[in-house]
Scaffold this motif. Structure first.
Motif, PDB file in Angstrom:
ATOM      1  N   VAL A  50      41.494  53.064  36.047  1.00 40.16           N
ATOM      2  CA  VAL A  50      42.402  52.790  37.230  1.00 40.16           C
ATOM      3  C   VAL A  50      43.612  52.322  36.766  1.00 40.16           C
ATOM      4  O   VAL A  50      44.119  51.436  36.173  1.00 40.16           O
ATOM      5  N   CYS A  51      44.815  53.278  37.174  1.00 43.59           N
ATOM      6  CA  CYS A  51      46.091  52.262  37.028  1.00 43.59           C
ATOM      7  C   CYS A  51      46.960  52.689  38.315  1.00 43.59           C
ATOM      8  O   CYS A  51      46.555  53.562  39.111  1.00 43.59           O
ATOM      9  N   SER A  52      47.812  51.981  38.846  1.00 43.71           N
ATOM     10  CA  SER A  52      48.589  52.022  40.063  1.00 43.71           C
ATOM     11  C   SER A  52      49.710  52.960  39.886  1.00 43.71           C
ATOM     12  O   SER A  52      50.328  53.118  38.995  1.00 43.71           O
ATOM     13  N   SER A  53      49.668  53.683  41.108  1.00 43.55           N
ATOM     14  CA  SER A  53      50.859  54.608  41.196  1.00 43.55           C
ATOM     15  C   SER A  53      52.008  53.997  41.778  1.00 43.55           C
ATOM     16  O   SER A  53      52.977  54.547  42.112  1.00 43.55           O
TER      17      SER A  53
ATOM     18  N   SER B 219      46.834  59.576  39.046  1.00 40.68           N
ATOM     19  CA  SER B 219      45.616  58.420  39.550  1.00 40.68           C
ATOM     20  C   SER B 219      45.500  58.631  40.972  1.00 40.68           C
ATOM     21  O   SER B 219      44.426  58.419  41.368  1.00 40.68           O
TER      22      SER B 219
ATOM     23  N   GLN C 139      43.010  61.487  41.611  1.00 37.06           N
ATOM     24  CA  GLN C 139      41.676  60.981  41.235  1.00 37.06           C
ATOM     25  C   GLN C 139      41.013  59.982  42.100  1.00 37.06           C
ATOM     26  O   GLN C 139      39.915  60.516  42.640  1.00 37.06           O
ATOM     27  N   ALA C 140      42.136  59.305  42.749  1.00 36.49           N
ATOM     28  CA  ALA C 140      41.450  58.348  43.617  1.00 36.49           C
ATOM     29  C   ALA C 140      40.973  59.181  44.944  1.00 36.49           C
ATOM     30  O   ALA C 140      39.930  58.886  45.403  1.00 36.49           O
TER      31      ALA C 140
ATOM     32  N   SER D  96      39.797  53.169  45.930  1.00 38.32           N
ATOM     33  CA  SER D  96      38.680  53.967  45.585  1.00 38.32           C
ATOM     34  C   SER D  96      37.396  53.191  44.712  1.00 38.32           C
ATOM     35  O   SER D  96      36.355  53.777  44.664  1.00 38.32           O
ATOM     36  N   GLN D  97      37.814  52.193  44.240  1.00 38.15           N
ATOM     37  CA  GLN D  97      36.799  51.239  43.504  1.00 38.15           C
ATOM     38  C   GLN D  97      35.912  50.850  44.302  1.00 38.15           C
ATOM     39  O   GLN D  97      34.692  50.347  43.962  1.00 38.15           O
TER      40      GLN D  97
ATOM     41  N   GLU E 268      44.270  53.820  44.465  1.00 36.98           N
ATOM     42  CA  GLU E 268      43.373  53.579  43.305  1.00 36.98           C
ATOM     43  C   GLU E 268      42.418  52.178  43.504  1.00 36.98           C
ATOM     44  O   GLU E 268      41.337  52.574  43.087  1.00 36.98           O
TER      45      GLU E 268
END
Length: 279
Positions: A43-46, A210, A213-214, A186-187, A183
């Motif tokens: 995960v990386c933050s947008s 990302s 994806q989330a 979504s975890q 992100e």
């Protein structure tokens, strides 16, 4: 302003950049290596801190109809989402225990009376980039089982929470506002939401991979995504930056960065990568 609003579903429909309504996309039920690879990615933050600060500065004006043009746009958008949701989650009228009742559209788009069926009843709904809660509050008023707004702007979330406590004190289910990115969220919540909205958000995000994806992780099979954004054209620059920011002063100068606007083709390609399709 030229923005787009449509639903995305895990089956999916198309991105619309030519009006104030969002486009609708769906997530088809699928499995296999491609979707699994996305879900296992790190995960990386947008989030851009400069963008967060821009919106923090708007907290005193968020619910002022003379200062925030999104308030009038929200009325139209809620009507559209309401119509689409009741068609995409139909109820067999002979099945009284269905969680998805059909209703007639009323002049009051934000709340039905207690005697009415509520169009979002039984649905888990997520508003990504909720700001001060315009759309999230409407979701709650129209009966969503969960109406959750997430945003990295602490100042705007405080505005949304105070408003909910003041105006919706007796509601059994009030909107929930959380400081989080898509992100992050979504975890915790995989395949959790029936409806996700991301309106007027992606034009403020430098990198989108990302985020999509989330969304793919958060959305249930056959869930629906509503998206609204700005196309990267000469016309959009003239209208939303020169006109809206510098000539008319509808929004503060510097609110938009034209380099973050995306073409329909760019968004469609991201949707395909993450198993979303136009509904």
């Amino acid at each position: 302003m030229k923005s787009a609003l449509r639903p995305l579903r895990r089956e999916l429909r198309q991105v619309y950049f030519g009006g104030s309504l969002p486009r609708r996309y769906t997530r088809p039920y699928c499995h296999g290596a491609r979707l699994q690879r996305h879900e296992e990615s790190s995960v990386c933050s947008s989030v851009s801190e400069s963008e967060v600060q821009k919106f923090n500065a708007l907290h005193t004006e968020w619910w002022d109809p003379n200062k925030n043009p999104l308030i009038q746009m929200n009325t139209i958008r809620v009507q559209y989402i309401r119509e689409q949701v009741t068609s995409l989650f139909p109820r067999d009228t002979e099945t009284s225990n269905s969680p998805y009742p059909l209703v007639e559209t009323k002049s009051d788009l934000f709340e039905s009376s207690d005697s009415d069926h509520l169009p979002f009843q039984g649905l888990r709904m997520l508003d990504i980039g909720c700001g001060g809660g315009l759309l999230t509050e409407s979701m709650s008023r129209l009966g969503a089982e969960e109406a959750t707004g997430i945003d990295p702007s602490g100042s705007l979330l405080d505005v949304a929470r105070r408003r909910a406590d003041t105006l919706l004190p007796t509601r059994a289910v009030k909107p929930s506002y959380q400081s989080a990115t898509a992100e992050d969220w979504s975890q915790q919540y995989q395949k959790h939401y029936d409806v996700i909205c991301i309106l007027d958000v992606i034009e403020h995000i430098p990198k989108l991979d990302s985020v999509f994806q989330a969304i793919s992780t958060l959305l249930k099979p056959n869930g629906v995504l509503f998206m609204s954004t700005l196309n990267r054209t000469v016309g959009s620059y003239a209208l939303t930056i020169v006109g809206a920011e510098y000539v008319m002063g509808y929004v503060p100068a510097g609110t938009h960065d034209w380099n973050y606007y995306r073409s329909p083709q760019e968004v469609q390609e991201l949707l395909r990568q993450y198993d979303l399709q136009q509904a």
